[in-house]
Design an enzyme around this catalytic site. Sequence first.
Site, PDB file in Angstrom:
ATOM      1  CB  SER B 318      67.193  82.205  24.128  1.00  0.00           C
ATOM      2  OG  SER B 318      67.616  82.453  22.920  1.00  0.00           O
ATOM      3  CD1 TRP B 321      60.657  80.653  22.648  1.00  0.00           C
ATOM      4  CD2 TRP B 321      61.906  80.487  20.978  1.00  0.00           C
ATOM      5  NE1 TRP B 321      59.936  80.832  21.609  1.00  0.00           N
ATOM      6  CE2 TRP B 321      60.693  80.824  20.731  1.00  0.00           C
ATOM      7  CE3 TRP B 321      63.091  80.255  20.096  1.00  0.00           C
ATOM      8  CZ2 TRP B 321      60.507  81.051  19.175  1.00  0.00           C
ATOM      9  CZ3 TRP B 321      62.917  80.508  18.686  1.00  0.00           C
ATOM     10  CH2 TRP B 321      61.437  80.916  18.349  1.00  0.00           C
ATOM     11  CG  HIS B 322      66.173  78.475  19.472  1.00  0.00           C
ATOM     12  ND1 HIS B 322      66.652  79.686  20.318  1.00  0.00           N
ATOM     13  CD2 HIS B 322      66.197  79.225  18.381  1.00  0.00           C
ATOM     14  CE1 HIS B 322      66.543  80.814  19.350  1.00  0.00           C
ATOM     15  NE2 HIS B 322      66.323  80.550  18.414  1.00  0.00           N
ATOM     16  N   GLY B 323      64.462  74.593  21.358  1.00  0.00           N
ATOM     17  CA  GLY B 323      64.202  73.266  21.149  1.00  0.00           C
ATOM     18  C   GLY B 323      64.333  72.420  22.550  1.00  0.00           C
ATOM     19  CG  PHE B 472      62.866  76.328  16.764  1.00  0.00           C
ATOM     20  CD1 PHE B 472      63.188  75.136  17.248  1.00  0.00           C
ATOM     21  CD2 PHE B 472      63.468  76.984  15.919  1.00  0.00           C
ATOM     22  CE1 PHE B 472      64.771  74.644  16.835  1.00  0.00           C
ATOM     23  CE2 PHE B 472      64.968  76.606  15.415  1.00  0.00           C
ATOM     24  CZ  PHE B 472      65.443  75.327  15.898  1.00  0.00           C
TER      25      PHE B 472
END
Lengths: 310, 472
Positions: B318, B321-323, B472
Amino acid sequence: MQQALNNRTGRLLYKLGLLAVIIVGGDFLLGKVLRYWYFKQESGLLYRTTYAMEVTHSDALIFGSSRANHHYHPAVMEQQLGMRTYNTGRDGNFIFYNTAVLKSILKRYTPKVILLDLDVYTFNESPENYDRLSALLPYYKTHEEIRDIVELKSPFEKIKLQSAVYPFNSLIFKIAVGNTEMNKSRKTDLNGYVALTTTYKNDIQEYNIEEKIDTQLVKSFTSFITSAKAAGSKVFVVVSPIYYQYKRSQTIGLARAICQNNRVTFWDYSRDTALQQHREWFADRAHLNDEGAQYFTKLIAEKIKQEEQQ
Amino acid sequence: MLFNSFEFLIFFPVVTLLYFLLPHRFRWLWLLASSCYFYMAFVPIYILILGFTIVVDYYAGIFIEKASGRKRKLFLVCSLVANIGVLAVFKYYNFINENISVLCQSLGVVNNIPYLSILLPIGLSFHTFQAMSYTIEVYRGNQKAERHFGIYSLYVMFYPQLVAGPIERPQNVLHQFREYHKFDYTKFIEGCKLLLWGFFMKVVVADRLSIYVDAIYNNPGEHNGTSLTIATFLFGIQIYCDFAGYSTIALGCAKVIGFELMTNFKRPYLATSPSGFWKRWHISLSTWFQDYLYIPLGGSRVKISRNCFNLFITFMVSGLWHGASWTFIIWGALNGLYLAGERLINEARKNGGILSRIQLPRVVATLITVLLISFGWIFFRANSTHDALLIMQKIFTTSGKPYLSDPSQLLFSLIGITVLFAYDLQNEFFVNKNILINNRNVVIRNVTYASIVLLILLIGVFDGGQFIYFQF
């Protein structure tokens, strides 16, 4: 069915109408109150803009951003030139702001001497140049001559300015403080000039920006010097000292060329090593402190005097 | 197009009005065209990437449904590879290459793989995940493959949630594009209220706080621990208002035309545990990872050690996923550790002992949760891991006067935060008390709406103000 639909539509329209009336009424009343208190101020940052645009009749005027505001001491200018001087420089406001203020002034009278202080990267593209036009929003309604500049802020500025509150966005506390005695003792100004009293502690360093020239800023600069000249003022463009080194400034090259074309005096002190030897004259890497400002103003005033005599 | 732009204030009523005026058979087309326009207002060319994934997933869905046995899996894998491939190229390529370079350097080898100079398409992770949920659900047999290419495209491109979610599931949204939405007065009003509140969160609170937070976090070396601590807590509120504000506006836009999107935030800072926080924060993403990663890994129906590992891995992914940065990975891992720790504590409580006798008052549990989550935000917001470590070090070792360049900034922030928490506390603890915005008295209600509008005009930030989650 049709009647029910009509009833519902009617109800919605009634409620939306009521809401619109409350919002428009609230906006109008609040806007009026803010406008009244804004223009009632007698000191402070916001007042200085009003004073520059609507009141001053000084013979010599200083224009620019914070660097102009903190670098040129009107009393020193007055002493050297024998002219009443006012410093219209405002923190964080660059050439658009200067041109707008000049336009308002020229509508009222023609100053004898106009000095514009430029930053090393004044023409660099930045959204801040446009965002900061918000400083002029309170004057949009009453100063027709600055409208084209204010409208550079966004294509929708005209519509936004239908709101009476919008021109005073984020200013409520400043307006409140500006109407108290506390404001006068907080940051005193001497004919617009605000002294910086700290001393810079760091060593000189290199600071470079990959400039992307914004033609709108260049146009505004050209408009500034041509309209000042056309009005009959003697114009001086100065890049005041900085406490950093840089490799290249397209701004300075362009400004110099434009000044040459318009026969305007241009002085660049951004690489003046003699001044940079005096770290004690700087408040930070971009600003002189009061001691530095007094010295530098004297230097500039003497040069202006020499130019005047020639 | 930004929700908090003037362009959107024109776009939204025009789209809504024409939506209701058009016959039902043309509405999907209108929404699709509007969504394309909305997306192309950012970087027009990137619509081709979106088009590519739409075509791949549309056919993948149909082929998955038609096929059986191994072929089904093959088509699913093709779809996932295409989606993750796009993400890998546009979002992770340079990050991976950068790390390869570091590795090569330590081995004394030169990395000659070139870097790509491309911009990350806006909202790529959001619509990629939404598209992936479609093919996975078709594969699992929970969703019929959509045969109408336009409707499927709209599922991915529906403008309210296109660039920053909520990340929808096909079961919730696809059917809504086929349904006839007649003008619903109640939904219209509810939608408008959400829009208004979303704008308030974004323009009055988030963008105002960002001025202070950016000043501190962009120069951590220049500030003391006190300022950094304040900025860290304020960033927690900023990102909540930024992202929840966006989601609320998205929900409002959809609701006005009769669509129901999933709630993405439920007052996360009133949670009493990290797991509670993640049940209230970015719910559409948390449930996405739960459905498609955590549960397939074994979820909680495994040994406790394996469960902790599953939690850790899920949150680390996760974070990624954000960066594409180590700061996000560390942030994810840290939250994974919180949840694993909580799981272990809960297990210990079940088994008796001292822990089972300790019952923290709600306010204490909430404060501890806020502290833990805020600590994690340091990594999320810091510009680099070096900055994050410096900030942590300064928070714990230095103090002094807090940075205060313009006191009115903090006063405006305080007003916004007070209104925000009053609203959240009312919704959490006094759900049925309709004090202001839902008051039965039409005048009080309207005066409340008008006050919010005037507050936005008076102290909102109108210059700049990108949504953080767009990256994102």
